[in-house]
Design a protein around this motif. Structure first.
Motif, PDB file in Angstrom:
ATOM      1  N   LYS A  50       0.833  -1.203   0.000  1.00 52.89           N
ATOM      2  CA  LYS A  50       0.000   0.000   0.000  1.00 52.89           C
ATOM      3  C   LYS A  50       0.869   1.255   0.000  1.00 52.89           C
ATOM      4  O   LYS A  50       0.585   2.207  -0.732  1.00 52.89           O
ATOM      5  N   ASN A  51       1.937   1.243   0.816  1.00 59.48           N
ATOM      6  CA  ASN A  51       2.854   2.388   0.831  1.00 59.48           C
ATOM      7  C   ASN A  51       3.540   2.572  -0.510  1.00 59.48           C
ATOM      8  O   ASN A  51       3.694   3.701  -0.989  1.00 59.48           O
ATOM      9  N   LEU A  52       3.959   1.476  -1.124  1.00 55.34           N
ATOM     10  CA  LEU A  52       4.612   1.550  -2.423  1.00 55.34           C
ATOM     11  C   LEU A  52       3.671   2.140  -3.457  1.00 55.34           C
ATOM     12  O   LEU A  52       4.063   2.991  -4.256  1.00 55.34           O
ATOM     13  N   ARG A  53       2.421   1.724  -3.414  1.00 53.50           N
ATOM     14  CA  ARG A  53       1.436   2.252  -4.349  1.00 53.50           C
ATOM     15  C   ARG A  53       1.294   3.759  -4.175  1.00 53.50           C
ATOM     16  O   ARG A  53       1.260   4.511  -5.157  1.00 53.50           O
ATOM     17  N   LYS A  54       1.231   4.233  -2.929  1.00 58.96           N
ATOM     18  CA  LYS A  54       1.129   5.673  -2.662  1.00 58.96           C
ATOM     19  C   LYS A  54       2.352   6.410  -3.178  1.00 58.96           C
ATOM     20  O   LYS A  54       2.233   7.485  -3.769  1.00 58.96           O
ATOM     21  N   GLU A  55       3.526   5.836  -2.947  1.00 63.88           N
ATOM     22  CA  GLU A  55       4.769   6.462  -3.408  1.00 63.88           C
ATOM     23  C   GLU A  55       4.782   6.590  -4.926  1.00 63.88           C
ATOM     24  O   GLU A  55       5.205   7.612  -5.466  1.00 63.88           O
ATOM     25  N   ILE A  56       4.316   5.562  -5.617  1.00 68.36           N
ATOM     26  CA  ILE A  56       4.294   5.589  -7.077  1.00 68.36           C
ATOM     27  C   ILE A  56       3.322   6.656  -7.578  1.00 68.36           C
ATOM     28  O   ILE A  56       3.639   7.420  -8.491  1.00 68.36           O
ATOM     29  N   VAL A  57       2.144   6.736  -6.962  1.00 67.88           N
ATOM     30  CA  VAL A  57       1.155   7.737  -7.362  1.00 67.88           C
ATOM     31  C   VAL A  57       1.700   9.145  -7.123  1.00 67.88           C
ATOM     32  O   VAL A  57       1.574  10.021  -7.980  1.00 67.88           O
ATOM     33  N   GLU A  58       2.338   9.369  -5.972  1.00 67.95           N
ATOM     34  CA  GLU A  58       2.912  10.683  -5.672  1.00 67.95           C
ATOM     35  C   GLU A  58       4.014  11.043  -6.661  1.00 67.95           C
ATOM     36  O   GLU A  58       4.107  12.181  -7.109  1.00 67.95           O
ATOM     37  N   ALA A  59       4.856  10.087  -7.001  1.00 60.90           N
ATOM     38  CA  ALA A  59       5.934  10.337  -7.959  1.00 60.90           C
ATOM     39  C   ALA A  59       5.355  10.669  -9.330  1.00 60.90           C
ATOM     40  O   ALA A  59       5.851  11.564 -10.022  1.00 60.90           O
ATOM     41  N   LYS A  60       4.308   9.972  -9.696  1.00 59.48           N
ATOM     42  CA  LYS A  60       3.670  10.210 -10.984  1.00 59.48           C
ATOM     43  C   LYS A  60       3.065  11.611 -11.031  1.00 59.48           C
ATOM     44  O   LYS A  60       3.186  12.321 -12.027  1.00 59.48           O
ATOM     45  N   LYS A  61       2.440  12.024  -9.930  1.00 57.10           N
ATOM     46  CA  LYS A  61       1.854  13.365  -9.853  1.00 57.10           C
ATOM     47  C   LYS A  61       2.931  14.442  -9.922  1.00 57.10           C
ATOM     48  O   LYS A  61       2.743  15.461 -10.581  1.00 57.10           O
ATOM     49  N   SER A  62       4.040  14.225  -9.248  1.00 55.55           N
ATOM     50  CA  SER A  62       5.106  15.237  -9.241  1.00 55.55           C
ATOM     51  C   SER A  62       5.749  15.356 -10.626  1.00 55.55           C
ATOM     52  O   SER A  62       6.188  16.436 -11.004  1.00 55.55           O
ATOM     53  N   GLU A  63       5.798  14.258 -11.379  1.00 54.90           N
ATOM     54  CA  GLU A  63       6.338  14.316 -12.742  1.00 54.90           C
ATOM     55  C   GLU A  63       5.447  15.147 -13.636  1.00 54.90           C
ATOM     56  O   GLU A  63       5.926  15.897 -14.489  1.00 54.90           O
ATOM     57  N   LYS A  64       4.139  15.046 -13.447  1.00 57.60           N
ATOM     58  CA  LYS A  64       3.199  15.813 -14.245  1.00 57.60           C
ATOM     59  C   LYS A  64       3.309  17.305 -13.954  1.00 57.60           C
ATOM     60  O   LYS A  64       3.110  18.129 -14.831  1.00 57.60           O
ATOM     61  N   GLN A  65       3.620  17.661 -12.707  1.00 54.76           N
ATOM     62  CA  GLN A  65       3.709  19.063 -12.323  1.00 54.76           C
ATOM     63  C   GLN A  65       4.980  19.707 -12.845  1.00 54.76           C
ATOM     64  O   GLN A  65       5.047  20.916 -13.017  1.00 54.76           O
ATOM     65  N   ASP A  66       6.009  18.924 -13.079  1.00 57.38           N
ATOM     66  CA  ASP A  66       7.299  19.470 -13.546  1.00 57.38           C
ATOM     67  C   ASP A  66       7.255  19.783 -14.982  1.00 57.38           C
ATOM     68  O   ASP A  66       6.864  20.107 -15.822  1.00 57.38           O
TER      69      ASP A  66
END
Length: 66
Positions: A50-66
């Protein structure tokens, strides 16, 4: 930053999976207390996934913002 978190989480998953395998094997060969440890390991692995899934989603969101 996120890559390090994900790799750390993956290493924890790997370690717990190895412990889960060992405890499950011990349980099925007659060590009843290993069953309790195996169930605990399984719950910990679920939490890490579950933590890994959250980390992946957060990383994906931060890539979109950059």
């Amino acid at each position: 930053m996120y890559k390090n978190l994900q790799m750390e989480t993956l290493e924890q998953i790997k370690t717990l999976t190895e412990e889960l395998t060992a405890n499950t094997t011990k349980f099925f060969t007659g060590n009843k207390s290993a069953g309790t440890r195996a169930r605990k390991n399984a719950q910990e692995v679920i939490a890490l996934f579950k933590n890994l899934r959250k980390e992946i989603v957060e990383a994906k969101k931060s890539e979109k913002q950059d």
